[in-house]
Motif scaffolding. Structure first.
Motif, PDB file in Angstrom:
ATOM      1  N   GLN A 137       0.963  -1.345  -0.070  1.00 14.79           N
ATOM      2  CA  GLN A 137      -0.220   0.059  -0.170  1.00 14.79           C
ATOM      3  C   GLN A 137       0.737   1.199  -0.029  1.00 14.79           C
ATOM      4  O   GLN A 137       1.868   1.330   0.619  1.00 14.79           O
ATOM      5  N   ARG A 138       0.203   2.328  -0.712  1.00 10.35           N
ATOM      6  CA  ARG A 138       1.049   3.671  -0.602  1.00 10.35           C
ATOM      7  C   ARG A 138       0.884   4.189   0.976  1.00 10.35           C
ATOM      8  O   ARG A 138       0.013   3.752   1.678  1.00 10.35           O
ATOM      9  N   PHE A 139       1.916   5.289   1.188  1.00  9.01           N
ATOM     10  CA  PHE A 139       2.012   5.762   2.382  1.00  9.01           C
ATOM     11  C   PHE A 139       0.574   6.485   2.834  1.00  9.01           C
ATOM     12  O   PHE A 139      -0.008   6.264   3.780  1.00  9.01           O
ATOM     13  N   LYS A 140       0.081   7.270   1.926  1.00 11.24           N
ATOM     14  CA  LYS A 140      -1.388   7.633   2.004  1.00 11.24           C
ATOM     15  C   LYS A 140      -2.362   6.657   2.325  1.00 11.24           C
ATOM     16  O   LYS A 140      -3.110   7.095   3.441  1.00 11.24           O
ATOM     17  N   THR A 141      -2.336   5.555   1.741  1.00 10.37           N
ATOM     18  CA  THR A 141      -3.211   4.691   2.039  1.00 10.37           C
ATOM     19  C   THR A 141      -3.408   3.882   3.587  1.00 10.37           C
ATOM     20  O   THR A 141      -4.164   3.947   3.925  1.00 10.37           O
ATOM     21  N   LYS A 142      -1.787   3.675   3.832  1.00  9.27           N
ATOM     22  CA  LYS A 142      -1.658   3.384   5.114  1.00  9.27           C
ATOM     23  C   LYS A 142      -2.007   4.241   6.048  1.00  9.27           C
ATOM     24  O   LYS A 142      -2.838   3.907   7.495  1.00  9.27           O
TER      25      LYS A 142
ATOM     26  N   THR B 123      -2.001  20.376  -4.052  1.00  7.80           N
ATOM     27  CA  THR B 123      -0.690  20.050  -2.974  1.00  7.80           C
ATOM     28  C   THR B 123      -0.986  18.968  -2.430  1.00  7.80           C
ATOM     29  O   THR B 123      -2.041  18.285  -2.266  1.00  7.80           O
ATOM     30  N   GLU B 124       0.225  18.449  -1.724  1.00  6.10           N
ATOM     31  CA  GLU B 124       0.032  17.102  -1.216  1.00  6.10           C
ATOM     32  C   GLU B 124      -0.654  15.744  -1.828  1.00  6.10           C
ATOM     33  O   GLU B 124      -1.516  15.185  -1.226  1.00  6.10           O
ATOM     34  N   ALA B 125      -0.424  16.035  -3.017  1.00  4.24           N
ATOM     35  CA  ALA B 125      -0.711  15.083  -4.220  1.00  4.24           C
ATOM     36  C   ALA B 125       0.481  14.208  -4.504  1.00  4.24           C
ATOM     37  O   ALA B 125       1.425  14.997  -5.094  1.00  4.24           O
ATOM     38  N   ASN B 126       0.380  13.106  -4.748  1.00  3.55           N
ATOM     39  CA  ASN B 126       1.676  12.392  -4.806  1.00  3.55           C
ATOM     40  C   ASN B 126       1.554  11.143  -6.024  1.00  3.55           C
ATOM     41  O   ASN B 126       2.444  10.344  -6.401  1.00  3.55           O
TER      42      ASN B 126
END
Length: 604
Positions: free
Chosen positions: A49-54, A284-287
């Motif tokens: 999982q990506r960091f944001k999903t975690k 912003t804050e989008a990766n």
């Protein structure tokens, strides 16, 4: 019930899921082809999982879901719920500008052409959206000067005016109000105007050139000169628009550029083969580029009045076919989303990408420059005022009212010299003693900081009160009563920009060119803006509700329906019976009553 057990009971049908945190707040909204498999994927191994999903999963305590008949319905519902709840972990298009359109009131006997930011299903024809307001004004000026179209709002369906206004006498209007021009001739002017708006200048120029030659042969040199001037004016406007294609195609071209967690989405707008505008949107804050592009397509085209036949994208996305189907249904005709690999269309996408990269670079440079300036202001403020701690977090207050009515207060927050709008707060003043700014300031300071104490939260590094010694003293007294007498506070008097400190009778005058002064002025002005906008909103709502409640047959539901449809009392005042009857819950009979009441009680 544990989350994994709840997932097992989910249906395998399409739908939307709403993730909630421990306070029951919706923090993420998503769509699914199969609710059980999609929601279940969040609670499996987090290794890939990506960091944001975690981070999202760590905050999920519960979830709800809504079943839909199709995946397209789920896509539409997902977008509506994101707009409604503004979930923390969804990528959102925060650009809240309303773009201008050019409106042609084709249903009127003598149509008007003007700029508007409100699009309604009223039988009129709309062109846009335009991203360049100046371009809209230039086009309107050209059309009105060239064809002498009317700009007034007079109803010309029944009686005619006895005399024309000044515009007729200075050759700015053809005066249909006094029958100086027939309906047939006037509508020919409107048709020519629409040809320009549709990008069919070449066809119009050929027609005008033919008429000019005929007028010249007939020795009608005055008409020939007018036609010549019109051709020159049209050529001047069309030259400003870059020709993208010799095909009269309507396209949107979209590309993305990314640096760290900042993503710029670049949109190029092509109509009839000409590049008429461009716009960029910063996330912003989008990766994740694909996730950002998907969110942009959903949210931008949900609000767009016009969807072109072709949308060129820089990269493939998972929901390409689904969004293609949705846009085609929205438009009522085929829409093609393409990811060109070679040729002319690929070059257009590359041009959009170069624009995106440049705009992102400029955005980050400005942010860095503003951050350095703001940081300098924070340091200077500590130095000039002799503060014990650097004022990293500043909270500013202001009061707004009109002669003691609808009194409100605002709280704005700046961190490291930059506004932090997510922490802004607004207050309705409850003391009920009208025009008493001292009492209002006492109330709002008490409410704010007694709550912080109750919740065990940290106080700001600096509290800024809009006003002189009197308002500052009121605030200091309250803070002391709360057991925090050592808090850093200042008052800023507007007249001479004097800064007052607690316990000091003489003000401090900051250097006019200092970043410290600029910073506290920004905080003060932002607090004032935020307070005034809230006051106006409350006052407008009170007056509007009061007016509408007086109309026979209008209750709370119909009142809300009218306001949601028209947006304001001003628009309701100008609406015809037919337009009023388009509102849900408003019959022809009720619409007639509303129109009669407004005509009787509102002076023109």
């Amino acid at each position: 019930m544990k989350l994994k057990e709840k997932v097992k009971n989910l249906p395998k049908e399409p739908g939307v899921y709403l993730m909630k945190n421990k306070r029951g707040k919706i923090i993420y909204v998503g769509k699914a082809k199969s609710l059980r498999s999609r929601v279940g994927s969040y609670f499996q191994s987090s290794k890939h999982q990506r960091f944001k999903t975690k981070v999202l999963v760590e905050n999920i305590v519960d979830f709800d879901y809504i079943i839909t008949d199709t995946e397209v319905e789920a896509l539409i519902l997902e977008n509506n719920l994101i707009k409604k709840y503004h979930p923390k972990y969804n990528i959102q298009l925060k650009d809240d500008k309303t773009y201008p359109y050019i409106k042609v009131t084709e249903k009127e006997v003598y149509p008007r052409i003007f700029k508007t930011r409100i699009v309604k299903n009223d039988g009129a024809r709309y062109f846009g959206p335009y991203t360049d307001v100046k371009a809209v004004n230039d086009i309107l000026e050209l059309l009105h000067d060239m064809f002498q179209l009317r700009t007034c709002k007079r109803d010309l369906t029944e009686k005619k005016e006895e005399r024309a206004c000044l515009n007729f006498h200075i050759d700015k209007c053809s005066a249909p109000c006094i029958n100086e021009i027939s309906i047939k001739e006037y509508n020919k002017l409107i048709e020519k105007s629409i040809m320009i708006l549709e990008g069919k200048e070449d066809t119009l120029i050929k027609e005008l050139d033919k008429k000019m030659q005929e007028a010249s042969k007939n020795l009608d040199f005055e008409d020939a000169a007018k036609l010549r001037d019109q051709i020159r004016a049209i050529n001047k406007v069309s030259k400003k628009q870059k020709i993208i294609s010799d095909r009269l195609i309507n396209q949107d071209i979209i590309a993305l550029a990314q640096t760290d967690n900042d993503i710029c989405v670049q949109l190029l707008i092509v109509r009839s083969g000409r590049l008429i505008g461009k716009e960029n949107f910063i996330f912003t804050e989008a990766n994740d580029l694909k996730e950002t592009l998907t969110a942009f397509l959903q949210q931008y085209y949900d609000n767009a009045y016009y969807i072109p036949e072709e949308i060129l994208l820089e990269l493939e996305i998972d929901d390409l076919e689904l969004i293609n189907q949705w846009l085609s249904e929205e438009k009522g005709s085929k829409v093609e989303l393409k990811v060109p690999k070679i040729g002319e269309k690929r070059e257009l996408v590359q041009m959009a990408y170069r624009n995106a990269r440049y705009n992102l670079k400029e955005y980050r440079f400005k942010n860095k420059f503003n951050s350095l300036k703001a940081n300098t202001g924070v340091k200077e403020l500590q130095e000039y005022l002799g503060l014990e701690e650097m004022p990293y977090r500043i909270e500013g207050f202001d009061i707004s009212h009109v002669q003691g009515t609808d009194t409100v207060a605002s709280l704005v927050v700046f961190e490291n010299g930059q506004p932090k709008k997510s922490d802004y707060r607004r207050f309705k003043i409850k003391h009920g003693q009208g025009n008493n700014d001292f009492l209002s300031m006492k109330e709002v300071v008490t409410r704010r900081y007694s709550r912080l104490l109750k919740e065990g939260k940290k106080f700001p590094d600096l509290i800024l009160i809009d006003g002189g010694k009197g308002q500052l003293s009121s605030a200091v007294e309250i803070i002391s009563e709360l057991g925090r007498p050592g808090e850093q506070m200042i008052g800023l008097a507007k007249r001479e920009e004097e800064v007052f400190l607690p316990g000091q009778s003489e003000p401090i005058i900051l250097p006019k060119d200092s970043q410290a002064l600029y910073l506290i002025q920004r905080v003060r002005d932002e607090a004032h803006r935020f307070a005034v906008s809230y006051h106006r909103k409350l006052r407008s709502r009170r007056l509007t509700h009061s007016m509408l409640d007086e109309i026979p047959g209008i209750g709370p539901k119909r009142r809300e329906a009218l306001l949601n449809y028209f947006g304001s009392l001003g628009e309701i005042k100008n609406a015809s019976i037919e337009e009023l009857a388009e509102v849900s819950g408003i019959s022809d009979k009720v619409a007639s009553k509303i129109r009669s009441y407004l005509d009787e009680h509102i002076q023109p």
